[in-house]
Design an enzyme around this catalytic site. Structure first.
Site, mmCIF file in Angstrom:
data_model
loop_
_atom_site.group_PDB
_atom_site.id
_atom_site.type_symbol
_atom_site.label_atom_id
_atom_site.label_comp_id
_atom_site.label_asym_id
_atom_site.label_seq_id
_atom_site.Cartn_x
_atom_site.Cartn_y
_atom_site.Cartn_z
ATOM 1 N N ASP A 96 0.830 -1.196 0.000
ATOM 2 C CA ASP A 96 0.000 0.000 0.000
ATOM 3 C C ASP A 96 0.873 1.258 0.000
ATOM 4 O O ASP A 96 1.975 1.264 0.560
ATOM 5 C CB ASP A 96 -0.902 -0.017 1.244
ATOM 6 N N GLU B 75 0.938 -0.383 -5.000
ATOM 7 C CA GLU B 75 0.035 0.708 -5.342
ATOM 8 C C GLU B 75 0.836 2.015 -5.325
ATOM 9 O O GLU B 75 1.148 2.546 -4.263
ATOM 10 C CB GLU B 75 -1.116 0.796 -4.333
#
Length: 566
Positions: free
Chosen positions: A305, A348
Site C-alpha cells: 500500500d 500501489e
C-alpha cells in the site's frame, strides 16, 4: 441351446473379431500453457470483511458492533472472515473463475474501536485493514490461526496463491477503545489508571472532546522514535511524500537509522508477539513483523500500500526478507508448496500506468495499473488498447502490471457495462485483478458526502448474483488461465468485422473474436495450421481449420475464444 442359435452366435463372434478396431474418440482437451504466475497473474482482490461470514462467533471481537441504519453502518465490521473465504474455495468459486491468487485485505490486528468517518457522518472502524495496531497478531474478526492455516492450505491445494495487503507507511489512528486499553497511567488509590475516562459516551459529534491531544500520555502510545504525528512530544509530519501524514495518520519513521525499542503501546499489550530486537530500526521491526507471516504461513506475496510514501530502500528490504522467508517455508513444507516460484510483490503507486518506471527496482515484480479503468470506462477501441498494452508488456518485457475494472479506492465499473468490461479486462495483455463482485454485478453500497469510496466496499451480493454474468466471467477466466499468450504474447489483429485478433507466445497461441453473430467464418491464418482441431472455449463447439479459417456458430454474447485441442 438350439444348434441353429449356437452356430449363429459363433458366426457373430467371428465377424466381431474380424472387424477392424474402432478408432478411439479423441478427448476434447484444450492445450493448456498457463505460464508462470509472474507472467500471467489472475488476482482476485477481496475486502475480506465484506465477502462471506463463515464464522459468526467472531463478529463482535473487541466489542465491535454494527449500526442499525445502513447509512450509519458503512464503516463497521460486517462479519466476513477467513472461514468464509475457505468455504468459497471449497465450493470452487475461485477455481471456476480461473483465479491463481487471492489478495486479501490486511488480516493482522487493527485498532479495536472506531474513529470519526466522513464529515462526522459515521463510525469508521478498520474493517479494510489499513489502521494497524499489532502487526504480529491476527485480527480476531478475521478468525483464528487455525482458520488462516486452513485457508492457505486450501488455496494452495488448488494452485491458488495467497497475497496479503501490507502497509509500511503508517499504523492506525489513536482510537478511544485502544487508548483506554493500552495507554494508561499508573493506578493509585485515587486513580483507575484510565487516561481518558468516560470515553464510552463519546458520539460522532463530540468524539474529539474526549481526547486531550496535549496530554503527555500520548508518549505511551507509539512514541516519538517510531512515528511523526504532530502530537505533544512528537515530530511534526513533513511536507513531502515520504514524511507527510496521509489523512492525518501517524507516519512511520522507516527512513531512520536509529535503533528503537518496542513502542510503549506494544509493551503494554499482554498478548502481542512483538519482542525487543537488538539494534533494530523502525524499518527492521516492520520488515520482521510482516515477513513472519510468510515464514509461518507460506504467504506467497504482498500487495504494498502507498508505495510512493515509503522510501525504496524499505521496499527492497521487505522483498529481500520475504523472499528468504518463503524459501524457508517451502523447504519445511514441500507437500504444500505450489511450485518453486519466489516471493512476489505488487504495489500501489498512485497514477502508475503500464510503463516500467524506477519503482520496479525497489523490489517490485508488478505494479497496479491505474490506466486501464479509465480507458475501459471510456469505451476505448479494443485493438488500440490491446496493441498498446502488448507493445509494452509482451515478452521479452520483464515487468508486469495488474489492470482492473473496479477499485476500493476509486469507483465500481459501470454495472450496465460489465459484460464488455470483462472481455476487455480478461483478454488484456499483462496481469489482471478481479475486484470482488465484478463477476456478480455487486451493486454500489451506501456512502456519505464525506467518503464516496465507502460505496465500493458493499457486501457481496450472494442473494442477488447475476448468474449469466458470472458464467461469462468464468468462461473468460478459465480461458485466460490456460493461456500465457493472452498476457505475454505478441498481439496481431486478424480482422475488423467481427473484431478478431491473435496472441502468440512461444508454443502457446489463441485467436479471439468479439462482436461475432450467428454463423461466422473467422480467419486464423498464420496461427493455427490447416487440419488443426480447435475449440471455442466460449460456446464449447469444436471445428477444424481449413484454408486458413474456421466456420462455427458464435454464442449469442458474440465472443469466440479459439484454442487448439490436444
Amino acid at each position: 441351446m438350439n444348434l441353429r442359435k449356437t452356430l449363429a452366435a459363433l458366426a457373430a463372434l467371428a465377424a466381431f473379431a474380424a472387424a477392424p478396431a474402432l478408432a478411439p474418440v479423441q478427448a476434447q482437451v484444450p492445450q493448456s500453457r498457463p505460464g508462470s504466475f509472474a507472467d500471467n497473474p489472475i488476482v482476485y482482490f477481496v475486502v475480506t470483511d465484506r465477502f462471506l461470514n463463515g464464522n459468526p462467533a467472531n463478529d463482535h471481537s473487541y466489542g465491535r458492533r454494527r449500526e442499525a441504519k445502513p447509512q450509519d453502518d458503512i464503516g463497521t465490521f460486517h462479519g466476513g472472515d477467513l472461514a468464509g473465504l475457505t468455504k468459497k474455495l471449497k465450493e470452487g468459486w475461485f477455481r471456476e473463475l480461473g483465479v491463481n491468487a487471492i489478495w486479501i485485505t490486511a488480516p493482522y490486528e487493527q485498532i479495536h474501536g472506531w474513529v470519526v468517518g466522513g464529515n462526522k457522518e459515521f463510525k469508521h472502524y478498520a474493517y479494510h485493514g489499513y489502521y494497524a495496531l499489532d502487526f504480529t497478531k491476527l485480527d480476531a474478526n478475521m478468525g483464528t490461526e487455525a482458520e488462516l492455516r486452513e485457508f492457505v492450505a486450501t488455496a494452495k491445494g488448488q494452485g491458488v496463491r495467497v497475497l496479503f495487503d501490507v502497509v509500511m507507511n503508517h499504523p492506525g489512528y489513536g482510537d478511544l477503545v485502544t487508548l483506554s486499553e493500552y495507554v494508561r497511567e499508573p493506578a493509585t488509590d485515587k486513580k483507575t489508571g484510565m487516561v481518558w475516562k468516560g470515553w464510552e459516551a463519546a458520539t460522532l459529534r463530540d468524539y474529539h472532546s474526549y481526547i486531550d491531544y496535549n496530554d503527555p500520555a500520548w508518549l505511551r502510545w507509539w512514541g516519538p522514535d517510531w512515528i511523526r504525528s504532530g502530537l505533544r512530544g512528537y515530530t511534526e509530519g513533513g511536507r513531502d511524500d515520504l514524511t507527510g501524514q496521509l489523512a492525518y495518520l501517524p507516519d512511520f519513521k522507516t527512513e531512520s537509522d536509529k535503533p528503537v525499542a518496542l513502542p510503549p503501546l506494544l509493551k503494554a499489550k499482554p498478548d502481542t508477539r512483538a519482542v525487543e530486537l537488538p539494534n533494530t530500526t523502525v524499518r527492521g521491526y516492520l520488515v520482521n513483523w510482516l515477513t513472519q507471516w510468510v515464514r509461518d504461513y507460506g504467504i506467497d506475496g504482498f500487495r504494498a500500500d502507498t508505495v510512493k510514501h515509503v522510501e525504496p530502500a524499505s521496499w527492497q528490504a521487505l522483498k529481500q526478507a520475504g523472499t528468504a522467508a518463503l524459501a524457508d517455508w517451502k523447504a519445511k513444507h514441500p507437500a504444500l508448496r505450489i511450485d518453486d516460484a519466489p516471493f512476489w510483490m505488487t504495489g500501489e503507486y498512485w497514477g502508475q500506468g503500464i510503463e516500467r518506471t524506477a519503482i520496479y527496482d525497489a523490489g517490485f515484480d508488478n505494479m497496479i495499473n491505474f490506466d486501464f479503468q479509465e480507458k475501459a470506462a471510456g469505451g476505448a477501441a479494443l485493438d488500440r488498447l490491446f496493441a498498446d498494452y502488448a507493445r509494452v508488456l509482451a515478452a521479452p518485457a520483464t515487468h508486469n502490471v495488474l489492470s482492473y475494472l473496479s477499485s476500493h479506492d476509486t469507483r465500481l465499473f459501470d454495472r450496465s457495462k460489465l459484460y464488455d468490461g470483462a472481455v476487455a479486462l480478461m483478454l488484456a495483455p499483462g496481469g489482471v485483478q478481479i475486484y470482488y463482485g465484478d463477476e456478480t454485478a455487486r451493486p454500489d453500497g451506501p456512502f456519505t458526502s464525506g467518503d464516496r469510496q465507502q460505496s465500493t466496499r458493499s457486501d457481496m451480493n450472494w442473494d442477488g448474483i447475476d448468474t449469466a454474468l458470472l458464467a461469462h466471467w468464468r468462461k473468460l477466466g478459465q480461458f485466460r488461465a490456460r493461456h500465457v499468450a493472452i498476457a505475454k504474447g505478441t498481439h496481431r489483429k486478424l480482422a475488423d468485422a467481427p473484431y478478431t485478433f491473435a496472441r502468440v507466445h512461444a508454443s502457446d497461441r489463441i485467436v479471439a473474436a468479439v462482436g461475432a453473430s450467428g454463423s461466422v467464418k473467422l480467419t486464423v491464418q498464420g496461427v493455427f495450421a490447416d487440419g488443426t482441431r480447435v475449440r471455442d472455449a466460449y460456446s464449447g463447439s469444436v471445428t477444424s481449420v481449413a484454408a486458413g479459417a474456421v466456420e462455427l456458430t458464435a454464442d449469442t454474447r458474440g465472443v469466440v475464444l479459439l484454442e487448439a485441442l490436444d
